[in-house]
Structures are given as C-alpha cells and as structure tokens.
Design a protein around this motif. Structure first.
Motif, mmCIF file in Angstrom:
data_model
loop_
_atom_site.group_PDB
_atom_site.id
_atom_site.type_symbol
_atom_site.label_atom_id
_atom_site.label_comp_id
_atom_site.label_asym_id
_atom_site.label_seq_id
_atom_site.Cartn_x
_atom_site.Cartn_y
_atom_site.Cartn_z
ATOM 1 N N ILE A 74 0.864 -1.190 0.000
ATOM 2 C CA ILE A 74 0.000 0.000 0.000
ATOM 3 C C ILE A 74 0.895 1.232 0.000
ATOM 4 N N ALA A 75 0.611 2.143 -0.927
ATOM 5 C CA ALA A 75 1.446 3.349 -1.046
ATOM 6 C C ALA A 75 1.273 4.231 0.183
ATOM 7 N N ALA A 76 2.372 4.787 0.611
ATOM 8 C CA ALA A 76 2.329 5.717 1.738
ATOM 9 C C ALA A 76 1.625 7.001 1.299
ATOM 10 N N PRO A 77 1.068 7.783 2.253
ATOM 11 C CA PRO A 77 0.319 8.999 1.878
ATOM 12 C C PRO A 77 1.151 9.957 1.028
ATOM 13 N N GLU A 78 2.458 10.107 1.383
ATOM 14 C CA GLU A 78 3.277 11.062 0.598
ATOM 15 C C GLU A 78 3.512 10.536 -0.829
ATOM 16 N N ASP A 79 3.583 9.174 -0.971
ATOM 17 C CA ASP A 79 3.719 8.588 -2.310
ATOM 18 C C ASP A 79 2.466 8.854 -3.142
ATOM 19 N N LYS A 80 1.308 8.750 -2.463
ATOM 20 C CA LYS A 80 0.039 8.993 -3.191
ATOM 21 C C LYS A 80 -0.006 10.410 -3.733
ATOM 22 N N VAL A 81 0.494 11.354 -2.934
ATOM 23 C CA VAL A 81 0.511 12.753 -3.388
ATOM 24 C C VAL A 81 1.393 12.889 -4.621
ATOM 25 N N ILE A 82 2.583 12.265 -4.566
ATOM 26 C CA ILE A 82 3.512 12.340 -5.700
ATOM 27 C C ILE A 82 2.882 11.718 -6.950
ATOM 28 N N ILE A 83 2.244 10.542 -6.746
ATOM 29 C CA ILE A 83 1.609 9.857 -7.890
ATOM 30 C C ILE A 83 0.514 10.742 -8.486
ATOM 31 N N ARG A 84 -0.270 11.384 -7.576
ATOM 32 C CA ARG A 84 -1.363 12.238 -8.067
ATOM 33 C C ARG A 84 -0.792 13.427 -8.868
ATOM 34 N N VAL A 85 0.268 14.019 -8.347
ATOM 35 C CA VAL A 85 0.874 15.173 -9.030
ATOM 36 C C VAL A 85 1.424 14.744 -10.390
ATOM 37 N N LEU A 86 2.166 13.600 -10.375
ATOM 38 C CA LEU A 86 2.764 13.133 -11.634
ATOM 39 C C LEU A 86 1.706 12.766 -12.659
ATOM 40 N N SER A 87 0.630 12.109 -12.186
ATOM 41 C CA SER A 87 -0.422 11.727 -13.144
ATOM 42 C C SER A 87 -1.117 12.980 -13.687
ATOM 43 N N GLY A 88 -1.243 13.999 -12.830
ATOM 44 C CA GLY A 88 -1.824 15.267 -13.304
ATOM 45 C C GLY A 88 -0.959 15.896 -14.373
ATOM 46 N N VAL A 89 0.356 15.920 -14.135
ATOM 47 C CA VAL A 89 1.294 16.488 -15.115
ATOM 48 C C VAL A 89 1.250 15.679 -16.411
ATOM 49 N N GLY A 90 1.204 14.347 -16.267
ATOM 50 C CA GLY A 90 1.151 13.466 -17.443
ATOM 51 C C GLY A 90 -0.103 13.708 -18.260
ATOM 52 N N ARG A 91 -1.230 13.886 -17.534
ATOM 53 C CA ARG A 91 -2.506 14.121 -18.229
ATOM 54 C C ARG A 91 -2.448 15.429 -19.024
ATOM 55 N N ILE A 92 -1.905 16.467 -18.380
ATOM 56 C CA ILE A 92 -1.803 17.772 -19.065
ATOM 57 C C ILE A 92 -0.913 17.646 -20.306
ATOM 58 N N PHE A 93 0.198 16.907 -20.168
ATOM 59 C CA PHE A 93 1.129 16.744 -21.286
ATOM 60 C C PHE A 93 0.463 15.977 -22.438
ATOM 61 N N LEU A 94 -0.273 14.914 -22.072
ATOM 62 C CA LEU A 94 -0.959 14.128 -23.116
ATOM 63 C C LEU A 94 -2.024 14.968 -23.815
#
Lengths: 268, 258
Positions: A3-23
């Motif tokens: 299970i991802a730690a809370p700080e990892d979840k934040v990083i994943i959310r930020v990265l996926s947001g950046v990825g979505r914007i780029f796509l």
C-alpha cells in the motif's frame, strides 16, 4: 500487495496530473496539425470562393483599419515623447526619428496590429464558426455538398494572410507620422531633418521583417479563430469558451512567433 | 428473385465516443422509394446513425452502402456525387442565419451545382411555394421566421436539389400538434412528388405513423424491432410497447439523476 504511503500517493497524483496535461497538450497539437494541413490543402485546391474571400478581406483589412490606425498613431506619438525624454539625458535627441521608425516597422507596427486584430477578428471568427457548429449549420453545409474547410476556413486564412501585411504597412506609415507630428509640433524638430533622419538608417529588411511577421500573425489569428470555432462543443457556453481560447491562443502565438521571426532576421 | 440492392444498407455499424458506445452493430435496409422511420428514446444514437450515413461522422466499424456503394471507400469527386443524392431536414433546421431565406433554399444549387443566382432564386421561390410559403418570405432573414416557417424553409432547402434520398431529423419537434401535422403532410407530399427514399428519426409516434412505410426501433445501439407501420401496435416487443405507449414502467430504464 503493498500500500502506497500517503506522501507517495501525493507524488503519484501530481505526476499523473502532469502526465494528463502533457498528453492533452500533445493531442491538441496533433488535432491542430491535422486541421492546419487540411485547411492549407483546401486553400490551394479548387473550387475557390472568391466572393467570400473578398468579404473576409474587407472585414479583416478595411474594418480593422480604424482601430489599428488609432493604435499606431498614438504609439508613434508616445514613442517620440519617450525616446526624446530618455535620449535628451545624454544629448542623443537626434536619434529620436531613427528609434521611432525602427521600433514601429520592426516591432510595434506588426505586434500591436496583430494584437488588435486578434481581439477583433479572432474572437468574432471563433464565435461565428462556433455558432454555426453548435446549430448544425456546418453539418448542413456538408449535406449540401459544400466542404466546410473550403467554404469557411480557406477564405479566412487567405484573407488573413493577404490583409495583415497591408494593414501593418498602413500602421507603419501612420505610426511614423504620429512620431513626426509630436517631434515637429511639440519637440521643435525641423520637419525636413526629421524626415531625413527617419529614412537615413531605415533598411529594406526592417520593413520586410515587419511584413513577414504580419503575414504570419494574420495566418495564426485566422487559424486559431477557425480551429477553436470549428471544434466548439455544447451551446452558448461552448461558443464562449471557443472565443476566449481563440483570442488567448492567438495572443500567445503572436508573441512566440514574434520572437522566432526576430531571431531569424536579426540574430547576429 | 429481386437482386436490386437497397437504397441504404447498414451492417454492423458501430460508433463510440470514448467509453460511451452509441451504435453497437446497427443493421438496417431502406428500399428504393421506401420511407423508414427510426424511433427510440433520447440519446439512443438516432442522430449519430444518420450522421454516419451522411459521412459527417465516421463509424468505428461496419458497412454503410448507398446504392450498393460502400461510402467508407469513396473520396473526392465520388463523395461529392454521392452527397448530391442527399437532402436533409435538420432538427433545428440549421438555416444559415447570414443569408436570406431564398438564398438558404438555393444555397446548394448556387454553391455546389454552379447555377446562376437568378435561376436558383426562381427554383427557391418555387420550392417555397411547394411548402406553402409565399415569395415575400424569400426576402426574410431566418431570425424573422416562426418555428413552423423555419421547418418549412428547412424542408424547401432539403428538396431544392431534388435529391434521391432525404433524411428527416425530428421533423416535428418543437411544433404545436397542428403545425406538426402540417409539416407531416408536407413531408409526405414532397416525398411522393419526388419519389425519394426517406429515412427519418423521431420520437413523435403520430408523425412516424403518418410518414412511414416501415418503422424500426433503436435501443441500446441496436435495431431491436422493425416492421410495417401497421404492425407496430402488435409488435410483441416489450420495448416497443413501452415506447409507443409512453409508460415509465417497463424494460426501458430511463436514467433519472436526483
């Protein structure tokens, strides 16, 4: 399963947001490229709608003249005042005429005319084509055997490309005249000397670079107006969004292309 | 054995928008001179189906044939020639609001067929007369027309080039029952005079019964029933029964968000 730690979840959310914007950005670039390619093809293949093209030329060129002329004359006047006030500090008042003419022809003429036309024409094109889209008028064109790219997009692109250089040439003359008016009537320059200094250091490249910028800006403004209008969705809100996007993207692209063309012409 | 291909033939036509599947294998034939009405609830893909046939939307898969020609395989002049066979009355009529009524009606004749403006104007006024509108209406702008007049002008534009196939998208939506019936009568009259094949979509059962030879019902992206208009009341299909009687209870579940 870990299970991802809370700080990892934040990083994943930020990265996926950046990825979505780029796509989304890449998808938009792809759609715009396809639209541009189709539009250009229909600009050079018959049938040509001359009446529509002339109507667009009048709308872009003739009806934009007052606002572009006003902008140019006041810019020329302010430029003369500002450069005189600055240059007088080191006794270089004689350079005012040169500064005015180079600033107007190279930069301020095309850029300010581009910004004014983007606000006036880009927005209205997006709104007109967007309304046609959401009220199925573009579909109706297709059912009547009329290609919407040929009928709606090509005349606007050709008109933008052809009229902006003419508009900017007029703006250059009016802007230089504005500087002349202030220099002669307020700053006590000799009219003949001022005119002579105006043309003394002016090169063909200065004017041509401004006209090339104008043609590119004209293409960008009309392309953005057509693209955002053509791809508008929904009702009035969609048309409103298309209008905003057309104007904002035109303004940004004008500034970007202004730098690129300046670099191409004047980079040492 | 009759080997004439149907005027319009759809086989396994699928179309999705992202994850939303709108058409999920539509099969439908419309014979020469036949009038088929497709019924179905809102958002079932009726308009999408017509737009796929017209080439306004590209289906994800499946076959669409007009007069035996696969429309997915033609381009350029062949496609233009195909489009010349079509006329369409849009739900909102889709009149060009920058042009007067007569020019709307004559638009295809002038722009696509290169007809002289004066000759096209004469044809436009003749078509306006055919839908019960006087020549004075020709000079009006679309914004000056009532709902019924707008539909009539849309109909006049659809028949102006005397197409072989006419599509009607909700021809009576937004009209009062009497004006709706007037439009239905005009549709039947114009189609009979032209001898055209028609494909209509509507939720108006009164309209469907009046203009159709055959009715098909689209539900969940598929044609779930089709038959002669006289058979619709005894279709034996619970979906069709629920739809034609307008019952909230039945196999068709409407999504009502609260």
């Amino acid at each position: 399963m870990t299970i991802a730690a809370p700080e990892d979840k934040v990083i994943i959310r930020v990265l996926s947001g950046v990825g979505r914007i780029f796509l989304n950005f890449l998808a938009t670039v792809g759609r715009l490229s396809v639209f541009t390619g189709r539009a250009l093809r229909h600009c050079v293949t018959p049938p040509f709608y001359f009446r529509l093209t002339i109507r667009q030329m009048i709308d872009i060129g003739y009806y934009s003249l007052p606002v572009v002329g006003l902008t140019a004359i006041f810019t020329g006047m302010v430029l003369a005042l500002q450069s005189y006030s600055g240059f007088s500090r080191f006794s270089a008042e004689g350079a005012v005429a040169t500064v005015v003419v180079l600033s107007i022809t190279r930069e301020l003429g095309p850029v300010l005319a581009g910004l004014m036309v983007a606000g006036r024409i880009g927005g209205s094109m997006a709104a007109e084509i967007g309304t046609m889209k959401v009220t199925e008028q573009i579909d109706a064109l297709t059912t009547l055997s009329i290609n919407p790219y040929k009928y709606l997009v090509a005349p606007r692109l050709i008109a933008g490309l052809a009229m902006m250089p003419i508009l900017v040439l007029v703006a250059d003359i009016i802007g230089v005249f504005g500087g002349f008016l202030i220099a002669v009537n307020k700053l006590d320059f000799n009219p003949a000397n001022y005119l002579s200094r105006t043309f003394e250091f002016l090169e063909v490249k200065d004017v041509v670079s401004g006209l090339v910028k104008a043609a590119v800006f004209g293409f960008v403004i009309t392309l953005m107006g057509c693209y955002h209008g053509y791809n508008s969705r929904g009702g009035a809100q969609g048309v409103g969004t298309a209008t905003i996007n057309a104007v904002v993207s035109s303004l940004i692209l004008i500034l970007i292309f202004n730098y690129i063309i300046t670099e191409l012409f004047f980079a040492i | 054995m009759n080997t004439t291909p149907p005027k319009i033939r759809l086989r396994g036509v699928c179309k999705a928008f992202g994850p939303k599947v709108v058409l999920d294998g539509v099969d439908l034939d419309v014979g020469v001179g036949e009038s088929v009405v497709v019924i179905g609830g809102s958002g079932t893909g009726k308009s999408v189906m017509i737009k796929c046939i017209l080439g306004i939307l590209e289906p994800d898969s499946g076959l669409i044939e007009i007069d035996g020609v696969d429309v997915g395989k033609i381009n350029g002049a062949d496609r233009d020639a195909l489009m010349g066979k079509f006329g369409m009355l849009f739900q909102g009529s889709a009149l060009f609001d920058s042009l007067p009524v007569w020019e709307n009606v004559a638009f295809g004749l002038i722009q696509a067929r290169g007809m002289e403006r004066q000759a096209a104007r004469a044809v436009a006024l003749q078509k306006l007369a055919a839908v019960g509108l006087g020549p004075e209406v020709g000079a009006l702008m679309p914004a000056e027309l009532s709902g019924g007049m707008t539909k009539r002008v849309g109909l006049a534009r659809a028949i102006a080039a005397e197409p072989e196939i006419i599509f009607f998208d909700e021809p009576t939506t937004g009209l009062d029952p009497i004006m709706g019936d007037v439009i239905n009568d005009l549709v039947v009259k114009c189609v009979r005079e032209l001898g055209a094949t028609t494909l209509s979509i509507t939720h108006d059962l009164v309209s469907a019964r009046k203009i159709a030879h055959r009715i098909a019902m689209l539900h969940d992206g598929k044609i779930i029933w089709q038959g002669p208009v006289a058979d619709i009341d005894e279709s034996g299909n619970p979906y069709v029964d629920q739809f034609i009687h307008g019952r909230a209870e039945g196999p068709i579940q409407m999504q009502v968000s609260g």
